[in-house]
Design a protein around this motif. Structure first.
Motif, mmCIF file in Angstrom:
data_model
loop_
_atom_site.group_PDB
_atom_site.id
_atom_site.type_symbol
_atom_site.label_atom_id
_atom_site.label_comp_id
_atom_site.label_asym_id
_atom_site.label_seq_id
_atom_site.Cartn_x
_atom_site.Cartn_y
_atom_site.Cartn_z
ATOM 1 N N PHE A 116 0.828 -1.206 0.000
ATOM 2 C CA PHE A 116 0.000 0.000 0.000
ATOM 3 C C PHE A 116 0.862 1.256 0.000
ATOM 4 O O PHE A 116 2.028 1.237 0.389
ATOM 5 N N THR A 117 0.260 2.329 -0.465
ATOM 6 C CA THR A 117 0.876 3.658 -0.427
ATOM 7 C C THR A 117 -0.193 4.641 -0.005
ATOM 8 O O THR A 117 -1.323 4.584 -0.500
ATOM 9 N N ASP A 118 0.126 5.518 0.942
ATOM 10 C CA ASP A 118 -0.860 6.534 1.270
ATOM 11 C C ASP A 118 -0.245 7.925 1.392
ATOM 12 O O ASP A 118 0.944 8.073 1.698
ATOM 13 N N VAL A 119 -1.066 8.920 1.099
ATOM 14 C CA VAL A 119 -0.666 10.321 1.126
ATOM 15 C C VAL A 119 -1.635 11.079 2.022
ATOM 16 O O VAL A 119 -2.858 10.978 1.862
ATOM 17 N N SER A 146 -0.462 18.524 0.501
ATOM 18 C CA SER A 146 -0.019 17.170 0.822
ATOM 19 C C SER A 146 1.299 17.278 1.581
ATOM 20 O O SER A 146 2.218 17.964 1.136
ATOM 21 N N PHE A 147 1.388 16.607 2.738
ATOM 22 C CA PHE A 147 2.587 16.802 3.555
ATOM 23 C C PHE A 147 3.212 15.516 4.085
ATOM 24 O O PHE A 147 4.269 15.546 4.693
ATOM 25 N N PHE A 148 2.585 14.362 3.831
ATOM 26 C CA PHE A 148 3.109 13.137 4.416
ATOM 27 C C PHE A 148 2.824 11.952 3.502
ATOM 28 O O PHE A 148 1.744 11.858 2.919
ATOM 29 N N LYS A 149 3.798 11.057 3.372
ATOM 30 C CA LYS A 149 3.629 9.885 2.512
ATOM 31 C C LYS A 149 4.172 8.647 3.215
ATOM 32 O O LYS A 149 5.207 8.690 3.871
ATOM 33 N N ARG A 150 3.447 7.541 3.034
ATOM 34 C CA ARG A 150 3.888 6.266 3.579
ATOM 35 C C ARG A 150 3.801 5.182 2.501
ATOM 36 O O ARG A 150 2.912 5.204 1.659
ATOM 37 N N GLY A 205 -0.767 8.758 9.273
ATOM 38 C CA GLY A 205 -1.050 8.033 8.047
ATOM 39 C C GLY A 205 -2.502 7.559 8.045
ATOM 40 O O GLY A 205 -3.352 8.104 8.739
ATOM 41 N N GLN A 206 -2.774 6.515 7.271
ATOM 42 C CA GLN A 206 -4.130 5.981 7.184
ATOM 43 C C GLN A 206 -4.477 5.255 8.483
ATOM 44 O O GLN A 206 -3.820 4.283 8.852
ATOM 45 N N LEU A 207 -5.520 5.715 9.159
ATOM 46 C CA LEU A 207 -5.926 5.134 10.433
ATOM 47 C C LEU A 207 -6.922 3.995 10.260
ATOM 48 O O LEU A 207 -7.181 3.241 11.202
ATOM 49 N N GLU A 216 -5.349 9.387 1.440
ATOM 50 C CA GLU A 216 -5.690 8.521 0.306
ATOM 51 C C GLU A 216 -4.735 7.337 0.283
ATOM 52 O O GLU A 216 -3.517 7.512 0.274
ATOM 53 N N THR A 217 -5.283 6.146 0.303
ATOM 54 C CA THR A 217 -4.482 4.921 0.281
ATOM 55 C C THR A 217 -4.824 4.084 -0.936
ATOM 56 O O THR A 217 -5.990 3.906 -1.273
ATOM 57 N N ARG A 218 -3.799 3.585 -1.581
ATOM 58 C CA ARG A 218 -3.979 2.679 -2.722
ATOM 59 C C ARG A 218 -3.315 1.344 -2.410
ATOM 60 O O ARG A 218 -2.188 1.308 -1.914
ATOM 61 N N TYR A 219 -4.041 0.262 -2.714
ATOM 62 C CA TYR A 219 -3.570 -1.091 -2.423
ATOM 63 C C TYR A 219 -3.228 -1.813 -3.721
ATOM 64 O O TYR A 219 -4.006 -1.768 -4.686
ATOM 65 N N THR A 220 -2.081 -2.461 -3.737
ATOM 66 C CA THR A 220 -1.640 -3.176 -4.939
ATOM 67 C C THR A 220 -1.022 -4.526 -4.546
ATOM 68 O O THR A 220 -0.576 -4.704 -3.412
ATOM 69 N N GLY A 221 -1.011 -5.419 -5.502
ATOM 70 C CA GLY A 221 -0.312 -6.696 -5.291
ATOM 71 C C GLY A 221 -0.978 -7.636 -4.311
ATOM 72 O O GLY A 221 -0.291 -8.380 -3.595
#
Length: 274
Positions: A45-48, A59-63, A142-144, A238-243
């Motif tokens: 996953f990646t979230d902003v 936008s100030f934080f990315k994981r 991040g995403q809670l 915003e979180t996107r899930y892949t794989g």
């Protein structure tokens, strides 16, 4: 000819009866998620995180990270986080302790922290806590909402209004805390009464496989800072899930690089959670 037609008809009925439960299972997002719980498999996953204000969005934080699954669900995670801007409007939201990138490896309930506010002794690069936070000090930014948890996913699709493969709705932090181990362990400081009452808006989109593909959550800035500072600010993640189903292996850091600190944690938390 009549016999042939009769045989074909019987075959179609039998096939229909046999396939229907499978199709139903595939259409249920929670069952689709549980089907992913195979040892050694997982999802990335990646979230902003974005600060939403009347004057605009920043936008100030990315994981970036991954969850490793076992037969019962998440057994390990590896999350890297970094601040992506030093814009002054974000300085009251995100603490100075996260000016440095942070990485958290969690296996079972044991967390290993590196970077961020952590200061291991010379020769060490990791701090170990036997019952640590889900994603380190940065987890609260991040995403809670963790839709890789069946109970959490079920709550969103139950409360959300469905449009195609998207579910939109609201849920309180208090309701989420009751069902989500991830949220309960996102900080070692208990969530305040005001934070529990805060309402989070969500928009969850599933892929054609019925698994989470994109999640956007929006909630009041007062969950992170005082109401006086937050004013009408909101946070959006915003979180996107892949794989989904890919091989994921999360390993503990080398023992020679780890310092165990028992129950000691940074005292700075920020927001209204203290």
């Amino acid at each position: 000819m009549k016999r042939v037609i009769a045989c074909i008809a019987a075959t179609l009925v039998t096939t229909s009866v046999a396939v229907t439960p499978v199709q139903a299972a595939a259409a249920d997002p929670v069952k689709a998620l549980k089907s992913q719980f195979v040892a050694g498999k997982g999802v990335k996953f990646t979230d902003v995180t974005t600060l939403v204000e009347f004057t605009g969005n920043t936008s100030f934080f990315k994981r970036t990270g991954s969850f490793q699954f076992g037969r019962a669900g998440i057994v390990a995670s590896d999350v890297s986080a970094k601040r992506t801007t030093d814009a002054p409007e974000t300085s009251e939201i995100i603490p100075w302790a996260l000016d440095r990138p942070e990485r958290t490896i969690r296996i079972g309930t044991t967390s290993y922290y590196s970077g961020g506010p952590w200061a291991p002794p010379k020769g060490k690069t990791w701090i170990k806590h036997p019952n640590g936070m889900s994603a380190g000090f940065s987890g609260w930014y991040g995403q809670l909402v963790n839709v890789a948890e069946p109970a959490t996913l079920k709550a969103l699709i139950t409360k959300g209004k469905r449009t195609g493969r998207t579910y939109s709705g609201t849920i309180s932090f208090g309701a989420l805390e009751k069902i989500s181990p991830w949220l309960r362990n996102v900080s070692l400081v208990r969530m305040s009464k005001d934070s529990k009452a805060a309402v989070l808006r969500f928009r969850l989109t599933l892929g054609s496989d019925r698994l989470p593909q994109r999640l956007v959550t929006v909630y009041p800035g007062s969950t992170h800072v005082s109401a006086a500072v937050a004013e009408d600010r909101q946070l959006s993640v915003e979180t996107r899930y892949t794989g989904w189903g890919s091989r994921v292996t999360v390993k503990a850091p080398p023992a020679s690089k780890v310092e165990s600190v028992g129950k000691r944690e940074p005292t700075v938390r920020g927001g209204s959670r203290g």
